[in-house]
Design a protein around this motif. Structure first.
Motif, mmCIF file in Angstrom:
data_model
loop_
_atom_site.group_PDB
_atom_site.id
_atom_site.type_symbol
_atom_site.label_atom_id
_atom_site.label_comp_id
_atom_site.label_asym_id
_atom_site.label_seq_id
_atom_site.Cartn_x
_atom_site.Cartn_y
_atom_site.Cartn_z
ATOM 1 N N ALA A 152 0.749 -1.224 0.108
ATOM 2 C CA ALA A 152 -0.024 -0.152 0.017
ATOM 3 C C ALA A 152 0.741 1.246 -0.058
ATOM 4 C CB ALA A 152 -0.998 -0.122 1.068
ATOM 5 N N CYS A 153 1.936 1.189 0.910
ATOM 6 C CA CYS A 153 2.870 2.242 0.646
ATOM 7 C C CYS A 153 3.609 2.537 -0.598
ATOM 8 C CB CYS A 153 3.759 2.197 1.906
ATOM 9 S SG CYS A 153 5.157 3.395 2.264
ATOM 10 N N LEU A 154 4.100 1.567 -1.060
ATOM 11 C CA LEU A 154 4.532 1.786 -2.353
ATOM 12 C C LEU A 154 3.574 1.900 -3.349
ATOM 13 C CD1 LEU A 154 6.691 -1.623 -2.488
ATOM 14 C CD2 LEU A 154 7.650 0.559 -2.116
ATOM 15 N N ALA A 155 2.470 1.732 -3.494
ATOM 16 C CA ALA A 155 1.353 2.228 -4.235
ATOM 17 C C ALA A 155 1.100 3.700 -4.195
ATOM 18 C CB ALA A 155 -0.045 1.190 -3.984
ATOM 19 N N ILE A 156 1.458 4.275 -3.261
ATOM 20 C CA ILE A 156 1.411 5.738 -3.147
ATOM 21 C C ILE A 156 2.239 6.186 -4.346
ATOM 22 C CG2 ILE A 156 1.593 7.906 -1.975
ATOM 23 C CD1 ILE A 156 1.202 6.071 0.495
ATOM 24 N N GLY A 157 3.540 5.998 -4.170
ATOM 25 C CA GLY A 157 4.462 6.303 -5.025
ATOM 26 C C GLY A 157 4.077 6.011 -6.438
ATOM 27 N N GLN A 158 3.595 4.799 -6.750
ATOM 28 C CA GLN A 158 3.423 4.359 -8.054
ATOM 29 C C GLN A 158 2.150 5.119 -8.404
ATOM 30 O OE1 GLN A 158 4.084 2.873 -10.889
ATOM 31 N NE2 GLN A 158 4.818 1.049 -9.415
ATOM 32 N N THR A 159 1.199 5.370 -7.598
ATOM 33 C CA THR A 159 -0.069 6.197 -8.089
ATOM 34 C C THR A 159 0.452 7.658 -8.699
ATOM 35 O OG1 THR A 159 -1.287 5.284 -6.182
ATOM 36 C CG2 THR A 159 -2.283 7.170 -7.401
ATOM 37 N N LEU A 160 1.355 8.275 -7.916
ATOM 38 C CA LEU A 160 2.069 9.554 -8.441
ATOM 39 C C LEU A 160 2.384 9.326 -9.985
ATOM 40 C CD1 LEU A 160 3.409 10.854 -5.198
ATOM 41 C CD2 LEU A 160 1.313 11.660 -6.371
ATOM 42 N N VAL A 161 3.157 8.391 -9.909
ATOM 43 C CA VAL A 161 3.956 8.225 -11.214
ATOM 44 C C VAL A 161 2.863 7.848 -12.625
ATOM 45 C CG1 VAL A 161 5.563 6.675 -12.731
ATOM 46 C CG2 VAL A 161 6.200 7.390 -10.271
ATOM 47 N N ILE A 162 2.060 6.996 -12.063
ATOM 48 C CA ILE A 162 0.901 6.530 -13.087
ATOM 49 C C ILE A 162 0.096 7.657 -13.295
ATOM 50 C CG2 ILE A 162 -0.966 4.906 -13.547
ATOM 51 C CD1 ILE A 162 0.821 2.680 -12.316
ATOM 52 N N LEU A 163 -0.293 8.394 -12.687
ATOM 53 C CA LEU A 163 -1.454 9.640 -12.681
ATOM 54 C C LEU A 163 -0.463 10.464 -13.712
ATOM 55 C CD1 LEU A 163 -2.594 10.728 -9.505
ATOM 56 C CD2 LEU A 163 -3.842 10.034 -11.437
ATOM 57 N N THR A 164 1.037 10.795 -13.940
ATOM 58 C CA THR A 164 1.464 11.445 -14.868
ATOM 59 C C THR A 164 1.819 10.693 -16.229
ATOM 60 O OG1 THR A 164 3.795 10.544 -14.386
ATOM 61 C CG2 THR A 164 2.750 12.893 -13.111
ATOM 62 N N ALA A 165 1.000 9.410 -16.415
ATOM 63 C CA ALA A 165 0.995 8.549 -17.607
ATOM 64 C C ALA A 165 2.322 7.894 -17.585
ATOM 65 C CB ALA A 165 0.668 9.597 -18.837
ATOM 66 N N GLY A 166 3.138 7.782 -16.671
ATOM 67 C CA GLY A 166 4.392 6.929 -16.513
ATOM 68 C C GLY A 166 3.993 5.751 -15.821
ATOM 69 N N ILE A 167 5.096 4.990 -15.837
ATOM 70 C CA ILE A 167 5.037 3.433 -14.717
ATOM 71 C C ILE A 167 6.440 3.604 -14.186
ATOM 72 C CG2 ILE A 167 6.070 2.118 -16.570
ATOM 73 C CD1 ILE A 167 3.308 0.651 -15.571
ATOM 74 N N ASP A 168 6.533 3.072 -12.928
ATOM 75 C CA ASP A 168 7.679 2.841 -12.205
ATOM 76 C C ASP A 168 7.980 1.533 -11.890
ATOM 77 O OD1 ASP A 168 10.075 2.923 -10.508
ATOM 78 O OD2 ASP A 168 9.113 4.742 -9.430
ATOM 79 N N LEU A 169 8.884 0.936 -12.710
ATOM 80 C CA LEU A 169 9.329 -0.658 -12.542
ATOM 81 C C LEU A 169 10.242 -0.638 -11.362
ATOM 82 C CD1 LEU A 169 9.467 -1.678 -16.270
ATOM 83 C CD2 LEU A 169 7.437 -1.939 -14.684
ATOM 84 N N SER A 170 10.853 0.233 -10.853
ATOM 85 C CA SER A 170 11.875 0.359 -9.978
ATOM 86 C C SER A 170 11.544 0.288 -8.564
ATOM 87 C CB SER A 170 12.767 1.424 -10.186
ATOM 88 O OG SER A 170 12.500 2.579 -9.993
ATOM 89 N N VAL A 171 10.187 0.335 -8.271
ATOM 90 C CA VAL A 171 9.682 0.499 -7.143
ATOM 91 C C VAL A 171 10.232 -0.339 -6.049
ATOM 92 C CG1 VAL A 171 7.398 1.521 -6.638
ATOM 93 C CG2 VAL A 171 7.593 -0.504 -7.969
ATOM 94 N N GLY A 172 10.006 -1.647 -6.382
ATOM 95 C CA GLY A 172 10.754 -2.595 -5.130
ATOM 96 C C GLY A 172 12.224 -2.345 -5.266
ATOM 97 N N ALA A 173 13.094 -2.310 -6.227
ATOM 98 C CA ALA A 173 14.468 -2.098 -6.402
ATOM 99 C C ALA A 173 14.862 -0.881 -5.306
ATOM 100 C CB ALA A 173 15.071 -1.929 -7.896
ATOM 101 N N VAL A 174 14.252 0.410 -5.418
ATOM 102 C CA VAL A 174 14.667 1.459 -4.770
ATOM 103 C C VAL A 174 14.223 0.996 -3.351
ATOM 104 C CG1 VAL A 174 14.108 3.684 -4.105
ATOM 105 C CG2 VAL A 174 13.976 3.239 -6.701
ATOM 106 N N ALA A 175 13.178 0.566 -3.069
ATOM 107 C CA ALA A 175 12.960 0.180 -1.534
ATOM 108 C C ALA A 175 14.057 -0.887 -1.046
ATOM 109 C CB ALA A 175 11.488 -0.384 -1.327
ATOM 110 N N ILE A 176 14.379 -1.708 -1.709
ATOM 111 C CA ILE A 176 15.464 -2.918 -1.322
ATOM 112 C C ILE A 176 16.671 -2.302 -1.186
ATOM 113 C CG2 ILE A 176 16.736 -4.915 -2.231
ATOM 114 C CD1 ILE A 176 13.989 -5.717 -1.312
#
Lengths: 278, 340
Positions: free
Chosen positions: B70-94
């Motif tokens: 749910a926490c990662l999904a906050i950042g992902q939502t922001l990125v997707i709202l700008t018509a982007g996608i973030d495949l590095s969510v997990g990698a950044v967190a790790i």
């Protein structure tokens, strides 16, 4: 005080009751604007003068540089050389915001409205107003209610009856209504100049008439208006002067009284050339 | 004649929308409605399959399990709202997690400082993503596909690829896993932090000019720019804020798992994107919201919990989530065709 030489006007053909407009200093001027895109020449040293209370139409064939000229005047493009003046003082327009800050508002051909946002949000996009007090200054909270009310006022001022609900998403509006939103935004914030790029291109007869009415209203309220259009009857109906753009340069400035539509089109296409005014 | 046409138009305007059209309008106005309905339905079905599902115990567990996604999904939502996608969510967190844990356990850096360094690194990672998207003009998909590998590699190289158990970590790093009870529900500090983040970012999205600009840039970047929105600056801020949130998710993950493990959140990318998409945010940008993503994350977790309580093979979860994603995007496409 003015640092620029005024361009010759075809004053002989300007109606008596309009003469006084051209005695004042131009509100917006451009001298020798040049812009190139790689090896393509977009503008080849174009001069423009625009006066308060007039509608200056810009006509020209496709690729003649109409939209390019307008984008330079609104900060969307930065010319390679040349100078733009507002009220006689040189200005440097590097971004659309710069043009906006000196009082130039633009209604782009693609309208530049955000479909998913509502009307009020679109009117106030990039100049949102915050709530008074700490809610606005600390939490940066938007004054949604106030903006909605003032947006309603702006739309009403243009005599647009068909738009009632400012909370409506723009994507649910018709083409004419979207145009009205874009014009209302320009009219509400443009303190000196409103530029309209092909405002009637996508509209029906009735909607076009409404937009032309809005243009006259803007002029009569003391703004300077630039109208880019392909539609000669619309140009001849509302324009005070007509700037003819051809092959990246200005082929001349005429008035609806001095030349008829056929002559205008002939100059525009290069079939005839305008004799230089002595 | 004109009066008859305007009467016909008025008649048309007053026409009854079909029930389906009304649903379309409703979903268009309130994108979080479909995940809410879906969540209620899954709750009912899983409760019928095993009544223990609705117990405060199980529901508390559900919240704890979904906190990180749910926490990662906050950042992902922001990125997707700008018509982007973030495949590095997990990698950044790790990366943030392994750096903060290694600093504290191996290098004796005080806990709070280690957390700050880890989170700062995540902010830098987000900034790098944003820089590559806005200044080098690369598509977000390619940028984050690349940084996914880069950040994962750095995390593994730096930590030596081994886990660090919580007995070697300072208290402040484990505090996010600490539980407390409210009326039968056992929540963790991590859950509270996630809910607070939702409140803060949700406020910024819906109540500030920045939030509007995020939507505008995602919906039509060129129009936004012509309207005076500093599109690139907005995009850069979105990736940077996303990085900050991923860094905080790393801290929450340590508390949740009781260890810093390089392969601790293997499904982070897919699950966070799934949560956002099921939550009603459009992959094409400009539409959606944060509440939906929270509901979406809970739905993803609900399938894991519900199916295991029902004694069903976990592979069904994967199948169900896959179907849900496709249905959610189809519904989004349909909603986008809404007419007045």
């Amino acid at each position: 005080m003015s640092t620029i030489e005024r361009l010759p006007l075809t004053v002989d053909h300007i109606r008596d009751d309009k003469q006084h407009i051209y005695e004042a200093e131009p509100v917006l001027s451009a001298r020798k604007l040049v812009i190139t895109f790689g090896r393509v020449i977009g503008l080849d040293g174009v001069d423009v003068d625009l006066y308060q209370g007039e509608v200056l139409a810009v006509i020209g064939d496709n690729g003649a540089g109409k939209s390019t000229l307008i984008k330079c005047l609104t900060g969307a493009y930065v010319p390679d050389s040349g100078q733009i003046y507002v009220d006689g003082s040189p200005v440097h327009l590097r971004r659309p915001q710069d043009a906006r800050e000196v009082g130039i508002e633009t209604v782009y051909q693609q309208l530049a409205v955000i479909p998913a946002l509502d009307i009020a949000s679109n009117l106030y996009l990039a100049r949102e107003e915050r709530r008074p007090g700490p809610l606005g200054s600390v939490l940066r909270m938007l004054d949604k209610k106030g903006m909605k009310e003032r947006a309603g006022g702006a739309v009403q001022n243009l005599g647009i009856q068909t738009i009632q609900n400012m909370g409506q998403a723009v994507e649910t509006l018709s083409g004419g209504q979207r145009q009205a939103v874009a014009v209302a935004r320009a009219a509400a914030f443009g303190s000196k100049v409103v530029i309209l790029d092909e405002p009637t291109a996508a509209l029906g007869v009735k909607e076009s008439a409404a937009v032309l009415g809005m243009i006259k209203q803007l002029r009569d309220s003391g703004l300077a208006v630039i109208l880019i259009s392909h539609n000669m009857p619309h140009v001849w109906e509302v324009a005070d002067r007509i700037h003819i753009q051809r092959l990246g340069g200005c082929a001349g400035v005429i008035t609806p009284q001095s030349h008829d539509m056929g002559e205008g089109v002939a100059i525009m296409t290069g079939a005839t050339t305008l004799e230089p005014t002595p | 004649m004109s009066s008859s046409t305007s009467a016909a138009a008025a008649e048309f305007a007053r026409r009854q929308h079909s029930p389906l059209q009304r649903v379309q309008h409703l979903l268009h106005g309130y994108p979080w409605l479909s995940p809410l309905v879906l969540l209620v339905l899954t709750t009912i079905v899983f409760t019928i399959l095993n009544p223990r599902y609705i117990s405060p115990n199980a529901q508390s567990l559900l919240l704890q399990q979904v906190a990180v996604i749910a926490c990662l999904a906050i950042g992902q939502t922001l990125v997707i709202l700008t018509a982007g996608i973030d495949l590095s969510v997990g990698a950044v967190a790790i990366l943030a997690m392994m750096v903060m844990a290694t600093l504290a356990a191996e290098n004796g850096v005080p806990g709070l400082l280690a957390i700050v360094i880890g989170v700062t690194l995540a902010v830098g990672a987000g900034l790098l993503n944003g820089f590559l998207v806005t200044r080098v003009n690369l598509p977000p998909f390619i940028v984050t596909l690349g940084t996914l590998s880069i950040f994962t590699a750095i995390a593994l190289l730096y930590s030596g690829g081994s886990s660090i158990q919580n007995n070697r970590l300072p208290d402040i790093m484990n505090v996010t896993g600490r539980t407390f009870s409210i009326g039968g529900f056992r929540l963790t500090i991590g859950v509270v932090i996630v809910l607070a983040l939702y409140a803060i970012v949700g406020f910024a999205l819906s109540q500030t000019a920045w939030g509007r600009h995020v939507f505008a840039v995602g919906d039509d970047p060129e129009s936004a720019r012509l309207s005076g929105v500093a599109s690139k600056r907005v995009l850069l801020s979105v990736y940077t804020v996303a990085g900050l949130i991923y860094g905080l998710a790393a801290w929450i993950q340590i508390g949740r798992a009781g260890a810093a493990t390089p392969n601790g959140i293997p499904d982070a990318n897919l699950d966070s994107i799934t949560a956002v998409v099921i939550g009603g945010t459009s992959l094409f940008g400009g539409r959606g919201g944060l509440i939906g993503s929270l509901l979406g994350a809970i739905i993803v977790g609900a399938f894991t919990l519900g199916l295991s309580l029902a004694g069903v093979d976990q592979q069904w979860r994967l199948l169900a989530i896959g179907v849900l994603v496709i249905v959610a995007v189809s519904v989004d496409q349909w909603i986008r065709r809404v007419k007045a």
